[in-house]
Design a protein around this motif. Structure first.
Motif, PDB file in Angstrom:
ATOM      1  N   UNK A 131      -8.512  -2.947   7.911  1.00 65.74           N
ATOM      2  CA  UNK A 131      -7.335  -2.155   7.579  1.00 65.74           C
ATOM      3  C   UNK A 131      -6.492  -2.917   6.556  1.00 65.74           C
ATOM      4  N   UNK A 132      -5.657  -2.159   5.846  1.00 66.84           N
ATOM      5  CA  UNK A 132      -4.763  -2.806   4.881  1.00 66.84           C
ATOM      6  C   UNK A 132      -3.465  -3.165   5.620  1.00 66.84           C
ATOM      7  N   UNK A 133      -3.144  -4.432   5.638  1.00 68.20           N
ATOM      8  CA  UNK A 133      -1.929  -4.912   6.304  1.00 68.20           C
ATOM      9  C   UNK A 133      -0.743  -4.789   5.341  1.00 68.20           C
ATOM     10  N   UNK A 134       0.460  -4.619   5.916  1.00 68.04           N
ATOM     11  CA  UNK A 134       1.674  -4.636   5.087  1.00 68.04           C
ATOM     12  C   UNK A 134       2.083  -6.085   4.882  1.00 68.04           C
ATOM     13  N   UNK A 135       2.553  -6.372   3.670  1.00 68.42           N
ATOM     14  CA  UNK A 135       3.014  -7.728   3.383  1.00 68.42           C
ATOM     15  C   UNK A 135       4.523  -7.745   3.540  1.00 68.42           C
ATOM     16  N   UNK A 136       5.034  -8.551   4.465  1.00 65.75           N
ATOM     17  CA  UNK A 136       6.478  -8.566   4.692  1.00 65.75           C
ATOM     18  C   UNK A 136       7.162  -9.721   3.972  1.00 65.75           C
ATOM     19  N   UNK A 137       6.406 -10.770   3.669  1.00 67.37           N
ATOM     20  CA  UNK A 137       6.984 -11.886   2.906  1.00 67.37           C
ATOM     21  C   UNK A 137       5.873 -12.680   2.239  1.00 67.37           C
ATOM     22  N   UNK A 138       6.153 -13.135   0.998  1.00 69.95           N
ATOM     23  CA  UNK A 138       5.200 -13.999   0.319  1.00 69.95           C
ATOM     24  C   UNK A 138       5.961 -15.064  -0.433  1.00 69.95           C
ATOM     25  N   UNK A 139       5.650 -16.325  -0.138  1.00 71.42           N
ATOM     26  CA  UNK A 139       6.202 -17.430  -0.916  1.00 71.42           C
ATOM     27  C   UNK A 139       5.008 -18.191  -1.491  1.00 71.42           C
ATOM     28  N   UNK A 140       5.267 -19.291  -2.201  1.00 71.79           N
ATOM     29  CA  UNK A 140       4.162 -20.085  -2.753  1.00 71.79           C
ATOM     30  C   UNK A 140       3.281 -20.671  -1.658  1.00 71.79           C
ATOM     31  N   UNK A 141       3.841 -20.803  -0.451  1.00 70.08           N
ATOM     32  CA  UNK A 141       3.073 -21.477   0.598  1.00 70.08           C
ATOM     33  C   UNK A 141       2.879 -20.642   1.860  1.00 70.08           C
ATOM     34  N   UNK A 142       3.349 -19.402   1.849  1.00 68.58           N
ATOM     35  CA  UNK A 142       3.150 -18.607   3.068  1.00 68.58           C
ATOM     36  C   UNK A 142       2.985 -17.127   2.770  1.00 68.58           C
ATOM     37  N   UNK A 143       2.373 -16.448   3.720  1.00 65.40           N
ATOM     38  CA  UNK A 143       2.174 -14.995   3.616  1.00 65.40           C
ATOM     39  C   UNK A 143       2.351 -14.401   5.005  1.00 65.40           C
ATOM     40  N   UNK A 144       3.256 -13.425   5.116  1.00 69.23           N
ATOM     41  CA  UNK A 144       3.469 -12.759   6.401  1.00 69.23           C
ATOM     42  C   UNK A 144       2.962 -11.335   6.313  1.00 69.23           C
ATOM     43  N   UNK A 145       2.176 -10.965   7.295  1.00 69.86           N
ATOM     44  CA  UNK A 145       1.532  -9.654   7.302  1.00 69.86           C
ATOM     45  C   UNK A 145       1.927  -8.914   8.568  1.00 69.86           C
ATOM     46  N   UNK A 146       1.932  -7.584   8.495  1.00 70.18           N
ATOM     47  CA  UNK A 146       2.156  -6.829   9.723  1.00 70.18           C
ATOM     48  C   UNK A 146       1.274  -5.597   9.744  1.00 70.18           C
ATOM     49  N   UNK A 147       0.976  -5.166  10.964  1.00 74.76           N
ATOM     50  CA  UNK A 147       0.122  -3.990  11.138  1.00 74.76           C
ATOM     51  C   UNK A 147       0.504  -3.316  12.454  1.00 74.76           C
ATOM     52  N   UNK A 148       0.567  -1.983  12.420  1.00 74.69           N
ATOM     53  CA  UNK A 148       0.824  -1.245  13.657  1.00 74.69           C
ATOM     54  C   UNK A 148      -0.474  -0.568  14.063  1.00 74.69           C
ATOM     55  N   UNK A 149      -0.978  -0.976  15.208  1.00 70.29           N
ATOM     56  CA  UNK A 149      -2.209  -0.376  15.733  1.00 70.29           C
ATOM     57  C   UNK A 149      -1.775   0.708  16.714  1.00 70.29           C
ATOM     58  N   UNK A 150      -2.169   1.953  16.397  1.00 66.09           N
ATOM     59  CA  UNK A 150      -1.662   3.109  17.149  1.00 66.09           C
ATOM     60  C   UNK A 150      -2.274   3.211  18.544  1.00 66.09           C
ATOM     61  N   UNK A 151      -1.504   3.794  19.440  1.00 65.89           N
ATOM     62  CA  UNK A 151      -1.988   4.092  20.790  1.00 65.89           C
ATOM     63  C   UNK A 151      -3.297   4.883  20.671  1.00 65.89           C
ATOM     64  N   UNK A 152      -4.340   4.428  21.297  1.00 63.14           N
ATOM     65  CA  UNK A 152      -5.625   5.139  21.256  1.00 63.14           C
ATOM     66  C   UNK A 152      -6.579   4.645  20.177  1.00 63.14           C
ATOM     67  N   UNK A 153      -6.078   3.809  19.239  1.00 60.38           N
ATOM     68  CA  UNK A 153      -6.943   3.300  18.154  1.00 60.38           C
ATOM     69  C   UNK A 153      -8.120   2.531  18.752  1.00 60.38           C
TER      70      UNK A 153
END
Ligand code: BGC
Length: 359
Positions: A131-153
């Motif tokens: 799945x394609x994750x959402x990127x919530x923050x990106x710096x030179x040294x870090x990357x924060x990702x988020x994903x919502x997995x739906x009920x029943x997935x």
């Protein structure tokens, strides 16, 4: 004055954007996929894509001064869309197998997608690796990702909000996983990087030296589901409590290593649980985790049909995985540490891969 300040703020924002800019890596189901580069002060780089949160490369200098990547991966999205076996990916909602894709929780029985013979593997047909994750923050040294997995997935109960933060430093790569749910569910997140510390995947990993701080492991049946037994490694080819070459005893393990090790560490504490070294490159990797288990998979199912972006055929044992985790099939094994997450609780776990080169 106000206008000048505003202009300066806009300029700074534009510069930050340019600094942390990412390359477009393509598109999946109409959603843009990007590739992000993290760097440390040694000039090493880790590249991660928002598709599956995949670590596509980790470039480092070996003792001869030669730069190469220590993980298997591709330079383009198409390599991943051809469904390689989870190269570098984030795995969820449940890493490894759940027997027959079924489990019972609070007296409801759930049926999951079966994608590995009769069993459920690595979250099902479209796990978190696809799945394609959402990127919530990106710096030179870090990357924060988020994903919502739906009920029943893939059959799992509850809407699960997942956050993963990758941080890269001179020490190595740290992965922090957090999740919450609105209904009781099971969870077991991991990363599925295949390491080859030689930096050249035409060499196999059988000469790598491995130590795993585990006095016990979980034996498996013919479909790789743990039998439920917690068995001592002493006197078996699973004894990696002192360093051994992976190839030394692999012939006495039918199919090769693909087993969960029961780590000696204390519950929920971040501790060193494994070390891997490769003599010709001088590279040395340490695995630190809060998890109770480690899946050591010696790349047994690679068979040369997949070629990396340099055209190298990835043969059996071209890479190995050290997946930090709860034990496979825990939802059906009451004697294994629990994997249940309930509303109001926060799942939080950290794993670090620390790399250095011994000159
Ligand atoms: C599993 C293997 C599986 C591989 C990828 C590992 O985590 O333990 O059995 O084949 O992932 O496909």
């Amino acid at each position: 004055m106000k206008n000048i300040l505003l202009a300066m703020a806009l300029l700074t924002a534009a510069c930050n954007q340019a600094n942390h800019d990412n390359d477009s890596f393509g598109e999946v189901n109409g959603k843009k996929v990007s590739l992000y580069v993290l760097t440390n002060s040694k000039g090493d780089t880790v590249k991660i894509t928002s598709y599956g949160g995949i670590v596509t490369s980790w470039t480092n200098t070996d003792k001869q001064g030669k730069k190469s990547s220590i993980v298997l991966g591709f330079d383009s999205l198409s390599g991943y869309l051809a469904k390689p076996p989870y190269f570098g990916a984030l795995i969820g909602r449940y890493g490894n197998r759940i027997a027959k894709g079924k489990f019972t929780l609070d007296s409801s029985t759930y049926t999951l997608a079966t994608n590995n013979g009769v069993n459920h593997l690595h979250g099902g047909i479209t796990g978190f690796d696809k799945v394609v994750w959402d990127v919530t923050e990106h710096t030179d040294s870090s990357l924060s990702l988020s994903y919502v997995s739906k009920d029943g997935e893939e059959g799992y109960p509850g809407n699960l909000q997942v956050k993963v933060k990758y941080s890269f430093s001179d020490e190595g790569l740290k992965i922090e996983y957090d999740a919450t749910t609105d209904k009781a569910t099971v969870i077991n997140l991991t990363n599925h990087s295949y390491f080859n510390l030689s930096g050249n995947p035409s060499n196999n990993i059988l000469g790598h030296q491995l130590t795993i701080m585990a006095d016990h492991y979980t034996p498996v049946d013919s479909t790789l589901i743990p039998t439920g037994e917690i068995k001592a490694v002493a006197g078996t080819p699973f004894d990696f409590t002192t360093a051994h070459a992976i190839g030394e005893r692999i012939d006495s393990v039918p199919g090769g290593y693909d087993h969960n090790f029961v780590l000696n560490k204390k519950d929920n504490q971040l501790e060193k649980v494994a070390e891997l070294s490769e003599p010709t490159s001088g590279r040395h990797l340490e695995v630190w985790t809060m998890e109770p288990g480690l899946q050591f998979y010696s790349g047994n199912f690679l068979d040369g049909t997949i070629h990396n972006s340099q055209g190298i055929a990835l043969q059996k044992h071209a890479g190995l995985c050290l997946e930090t985790q709860h034990f496979p099939n825990s939802p059906n094994q009451p004697n294994f540490p629990t994997v249940v997450l309930r509303p109001g609780q926060t799942y939080h776990t950290v794993t670090e891969y620390k790399l250095n080169t011994v000159k």
